[in-house]
Design an enzyme around this catalytic site. Structure first.
Site, PDB file in Angstrom:
ATOM      1  N   LYS A  53       1.116  -0.994  -0.096  1.00 59.23           N
ATOM      2  CA  LYS A  53      -0.416  -0.088   0.077  1.00 59.23           C
ATOM      3  C   LYS A  53       0.782   1.282  -0.379  1.00 59.23           C
ATOM      4  O   LYS A  53       1.982   0.784   0.389  1.00 59.23           O
ATOM      5  CB  LYS A  53      -1.155  -0.365   0.927  1.00 59.23           C
ATOM      6  CG  LYS A  53      -1.761   0.894   0.998  1.00 59.23           C
ATOM      7  CD  LYS A  53      -2.898   0.584   3.151  1.00 59.23           C
ATOM      8  CE  LYS A  53      -3.811   1.809   2.446  1.00 59.23           C
ATOM      9  NZ  LYS A  53      -4.711   2.190   3.596  1.00 59.23           N
ATOM     10  N   SER A 109      -9.969   2.003   2.813  1.00 59.20           N
ATOM     11  CA  SER A 109      -8.674   3.088   2.198  1.00 59.20           C
ATOM     12  C   SER A 109      -7.625   1.642   1.836  1.00 59.20           C
ATOM     13  O   SER A 109      -7.156   2.096   0.418  1.00 59.20           O
ATOM     14  CB  SER A 109      -8.044   3.934   2.621  1.00 59.20           C
ATOM     15  OG  SER A 109      -7.584   2.691   3.657  1.00 59.20           O
ATOM     16  N   SER A 114     -10.212  -0.334   7.145  1.00 61.07           N
ATOM     17  CA  SER A 114      -9.165  -0.344   5.492  1.00 61.07           C
ATOM     18  C   SER A 114      -8.487  -1.578   5.234  1.00 61.07           C
ATOM     19  O   SER A 114      -7.817  -0.770   3.855  1.00 61.07           O
ATOM     20  CB  SER A 114      -7.947   1.098   6.110  1.00 61.07           C
ATOM     21  OG  SER A 114      -8.912   2.538   5.606  1.00 61.07           O
TER      22      SER A 114
END
Lengths: 488, 488
Positions: free
Chosen positions: B77, B157, B181
């Protein structure tokens, strides 16, 4: 007495903590390094960087708290204080707000008339310093130096117990001395490692405290005194004229010696304090605090008392000797060296007093004259002690000692070697002195006759002549005795 | 057609061990899929570095001295700072930021021999549950509804990481979880996602959203793979004062172990009104599976659950507004030409931040400001403490809690609600875990009527991730989830 106004003063002192590295990062804190050479990614607030508390700085704060007779809090917290400025990279300063590491304490000061006053300490907390914005290198640009960003500061807040400029200066001097003895702040106001904001308000005795004004940017004791005197006069004039004092922050202008408005109450910032989620609460063990307490150095008041009671030094001498930790250390090392030279026989107060006189007299004027510091002068405590020893042993007279002292500045070796090299040792051999006396008397036949006829005041003249003949080296007591004997 | 990229980490490890294929071949398979994928899952590729690392991995395998993740291609990420590789956190303001340091978690992965394919797309600064707040366009979920081909949200996210794992662009990925997330996108994309206990993994080098809630965690195809990755990334880090000095047990051993005799709680407050019937049915099915495996199912109560979401949306923006203060246009961020300091701040932040980030800065600044702090921030903190205590009390009766991960299946990107409050409701089942600092895992467990994935969430007491793996493996086994496949 409705026009009697009393001033009330409180201080917020920022003291830079003596530490190898910053409060939350492991880069060095040397003063005067090239701009932006002592900056970590933490200090420059790079994304994802986290603060790690420097435990040495924590101990320094504990030490200082103990030195200020204050309560050390077993749990304290770190909070973020927000404001935007380019020399504050994270957009917040990590400080302690609701729960400081040190709570209430006190410190005593002596006023000019000898009154001892106890000044309350409200709290002491740890926080980071900001960087430096340099506006005067370029007319269109501001330069940022982050070397100072993140350096540990102790903010020491007093209670509003000070009454005037003199007391405030006395307090700051005492605080500075205490910090220096503790080794927690070097107290250098010029380099900014000790800075004070002054809160001043006026009220009529017996009534609640008045509106306070904060004065910032006062970076010397003289300016602080000036700022206070100016503020008291300004506020008195307003109050006497029936006008209110505005709650505001004022800046001291060193050029004019006056203060002027920096920001008023409406412009006061909202710092949005909240606990820093990157730093868990700081928990201290009582045993650890006790350890720090046990290792605390002797503080100025205690040292002064000891010098006075053990060696009978005068208050004045003791005050001078303890005024800086280096002075006291020099004096005590000199005593230590004397003790060694004495085969550890206890020093008499006479000997300690002679040592004090040498340190406060010739040694201090030597420092003043040469600009040398205690750490750089070639006149070490050991050498001074050896010189004093020669006097006490009557190897040299006090007068010769002063000449030897002057030579210690430039010549190497022990004082005894200098004395020997120059042949300055005192002459105590009776036969030698007798020969000198006979020589003088043989030359001065007329004066001897006059003396014998009753002009006894000529005795001093003969002493002088013999001393001169010995180049100042003859022992005066022996000269006296021999003269008395030979003049019959 | 199944490629090497379709393998799980455990399968690839076996294949590499027996020389069925090389790390280079494995990487090649992933790289080909990555670069031809239409999911917008990656923001930056680092295939050249990965190539070198793959060669090194093959050497290690050949020598018979492989490290834990030797030659395993992963996606990271873009919230993790990676040395020399652009790290944007999904924001325009960090569009050109290349960190000069490596986050602790990714460092541990590198040291275990993992290969990094690239950095995955995410909601800007991890603020979002649908990936539409990314400054670089949303990720597209590989799954589609049976009834229409409109692109679906991957959730957020960590949407890029979830989509990359689901679409077999990599073998596993790293996400971060502040309010769901990792778990919510895992549920939306039909993969496993684990949010570890707060403090289990170091946050050092991760661009933070809300520091007291953020945790890094694995996103994988199987529960076993999550255990393999968590073992590598866990552990105390002296650079993160909030990381915990607790032992890291061998998690992978839990896979296949029995839950016989365990008590599994179903918190009744999680049966929300907005919960889709098919989600309720799945929840019941999950409970049945665990009961059949020998566990006892009991109802528990967590009465403060309704206050979790409001508390979360105070604590999160408060910390976020503070953490984002450093992005000011002065240092590493994108700087917009401006007249003067204020203008520089305003322009850089106006252009650099998206709407959701600005919204949270405003909310956060508001709830921390004087006069509102007690009413909002402090109350939210108290609520948070209450929620944590209720969980800890519940864990006195049960070993684990079972809940759905999300209230509904994934929705179309064009249907993402514009009203932020409706959007925030997506986090309703996941935020409690972050507020309480607990570990939780989402396992893909079934499909909606539209044939899109649904997840079940297991929640454990602090540092009991082992229990999660054991029970999650049971659910995984029973669910026989139909993993995503390319359309023929």
């Amino acid at each position: 007495m409705k026009d009697v106004w009393e001033s009330v003063i409180g201080l917020e002192v920022h003291a830079q903590v003596i530490a190898q590295t910053k409060l939350f990062s492991s880069v060095p804190t040397t003063f005067g390094a090239k701009p932006n050479t002592q900056v970590s990614f933490v200090d420059a607030a790079f994304p994802g960087m986290l603060p790690v508390l420097n435990r040495f700085c924590v101990d320094q704060a504990i030490k200082t708290g103990l030195g200020l007779n204050a309560q050390i809090m077993l749990v304290s917290t770190f909070e973020r204080k927000h404001y935007f400025y380019p020399d504050l990279p994270a957009g917040y300063q990590i400080s302690q707000y609701q729960h400081p590491i040190v709570g209430e304490g006190w410190m005593e000061i002596e006023t000019e008339i000898g009154e001892v006053r106890r000044i309350g300490i409200e709290r002491l907390h740890l926080e980071q310093d900001a960087g430096k914005s340099v506006h005067d290198l370029d007319p269109h640009k501001t330069y940022i130096d982050l070397n100072r960003a993140g350096v540990a500061l102790m903010e020491i807040v007093t209670k509003p117990d000070l009454r005037n400029a003199e007391e405030t200066v006395a307090f700051l001097k005492k605080l500075r001395r205490t910090l220096r003895y503790l080794g927690t702040c070097d107290g250098n106001m010029e380099e900014g490692s000790l800075r004070a904001d002054v809160n001043i308000s006026l009220h009529q005795p017996g009534t609640p405290l008045g509106t306070r004004v904060e004065v910032k940017n006062v970076n010397s004791l003289r300016f602080i005194a000036q700022a206070i005197t100016f503020e008291i006069a300004r506020q008195t004039a307003l109050l006497v004229a029936g006008q209110p004092v505005e709650m505001e922050t004022r800046l001291f202008d060193a050029q004019t010696g006056e203060t002027r408005t920096m920001r008023n109450k409406e412009e006061a910032q909202d710092y949005r304090y909240f606990p820093d989620p990157d730093l868990p609460p700081l928990r201290l063990e009582a045993a650890h605090i006790a350890q720090v307490q046990a290792a605390l150095p002797e503080l100025p008041d205690a040292k002064k008392k000891r010098l006075r009671t053990t060696f009978g030094l005068s208050a004045y001498d003791a005050d001078l000797l303890i005024s800086e930790p280096e002075f006291a250390a020099y004096y005590e090392e000199t005593l230590e060296a004397l003790l060694k030279g004495n085969n550890h026989r206890e020093l008499t107060s006479h000997e300690a007093k002679i040592a004090a006189n040498w340190v406060l007299g010739d040694f201090f004027s030597h420092l003043n004259r040469t600009g040398l510091s205690i750490s750089s002068t070639p006149i070490t405590p050991t050498r001074l002690a050896k010189l004093i020893h020669l006097i006490l042993q009557e190897t040299i007279s006090g007068k010769i000692a002063k000449d030897v002292f002057a030579l210690l500045e430039t010549e190497e070796g022990d004082p005894m070697e200098i004395v020997t090299r120059r042949g300055w040792a005192q002459v105590t051999d009776i036969a030698t002195i007798e020969a000198l006396v006979l020589e003088v008397l043989a030359k001065e036949t007329a004066q001897v006759a006059a003396y014998k006829a009753g002009k006894e005041q000529l005795f001093g003249y003969f002493v002088g002549q013999v001393m001169k003949a010995s180049h100042g080296r003859a022992n005066p007591q022996i000269v006296n005795a021999q003269l008395k004997k030979l003049l019959g | 057609m199944a490629t090497l990229a379709h393998k799980t980490i455990a399968e690839a490890r076996e294949g590499l061990r027996y020389g069925a294929f090389s790390a280079r071949e494995l990487l090649e398979a992933c790289a080909t899929r990555c670069t031809t994928s239409q999911h917008n899952a990656f923001l930056t590729f680092c295939l050249e570095e990965a190539q070198k690392a793959a060669e090194e991995a093959d050497r290690h395998w050949k020598k018979g001295a492989p490290r834990g993740l030797e030659g395993i291609p992963l996606a990271i990420k873009d919230a993790f700072c990676t040395k020399g590789i652009r790290t944007t956190a999904g924001s325009r303001i960090l569009e050109k930021f290349i960190p000069p340091y490596e986050s602790t978690v990714t460092q541990k992965l590198r040291e275990a021999g993992a290969l990094f394919l690239g950095k995955t797309n995410m909601d800007e600064f991890a603020m979002g549950s649908s990936n539409i707040t990314s400054a670089f366009g949303p990720v597209v979920n590989p799954w589609k509804k049976a009834s229409c081909s409109a692109p679906l949200t991957p959730g957020g996210s960590s949407g890029g990481s979830a989509a990359a794992v689901a679409a077999h662009l990599c073998l596993g990925a790293m996400g971060t979880d502040t309010g769901g997330s990792i778990r919510q996108p895992a549920a939306f994309c039909g993969i496993t996602g684990l949010k570890p206990t707060y403090g289990r993994c170091s946050r050092w080098g991760i661009v933070p959203l809300a520091s007291s809630l953020d945790q890094a965690g694995p996103m994988t195809k199987t529960v076993r793979d999550a255990a393999i990755l968590l073992e590598v990334i866990s552990g105390y880090d002296p650079k993160d004062s909030t990381s915990a000095a607790v032992e890291v047990p061998p998690f992978e051993k839990e896979i296949g172990a029995s839950v016989q005799g365990w008590r599994i709680g179903l918190p009744k407050e999680y049966a929300l009104e907005g919960l889709a019937q098919e989600v309720r049915d799945l929840w019941e099915r999950g409970a049945c599976w665990l009961r059949e495996a020998g566990a006892e199912i009991v109802e528990v109560t967590l009465p403060s659950t309704p206050y979790a979401l409001p508390a979360y949306y105070i604590v999160n923006p408060a910390e976020a507004s503070s953490n984002l203060a450093r992005f000011d246009g002065v240092r590493y961020t994108t700087r917009v030409a401006a007249e003067g300091l204020l203008d520089l701040y305003e322009k850089s932040r106006t252009e650099g931040f998206g709407a959701e980030v600005k919204r949270r800065i405003l909310i956060g600044t508001y709830v921390l400001s004087a006069g509102h702090y007690e009413a909002y921030y402090l109350k939210a903190r108290k609520t948070q403490a209450l929620i944590r205590q209720e969980f800890l009390d519940a864990f006195k009766q049960v070993d684990l809690l079972l809940t759905p991960t999300v209230p509904t299946g994934p929705f179309a990107l064009e249907e993402v609600p514009h009203d932020p409050v409706t959007m925030y409701l997506n986090d309703v089942l996941t935020v409690t875990v972050n507020l309480a600092g607990l570990p939780a895992i989402s396992v893909p467990a079934g499909l909606t009527a539209e044939e899109t994935p649904l997840g079940l969430q297991l929640i454990a007491p602090p540092f009991q991730e082992g229990r999660l793996f054991r029970a999650a493996a049971v659910l995984e086994d029973c669910a026989q989830f139909p993993y995503w496949k390319e359309e023929a």
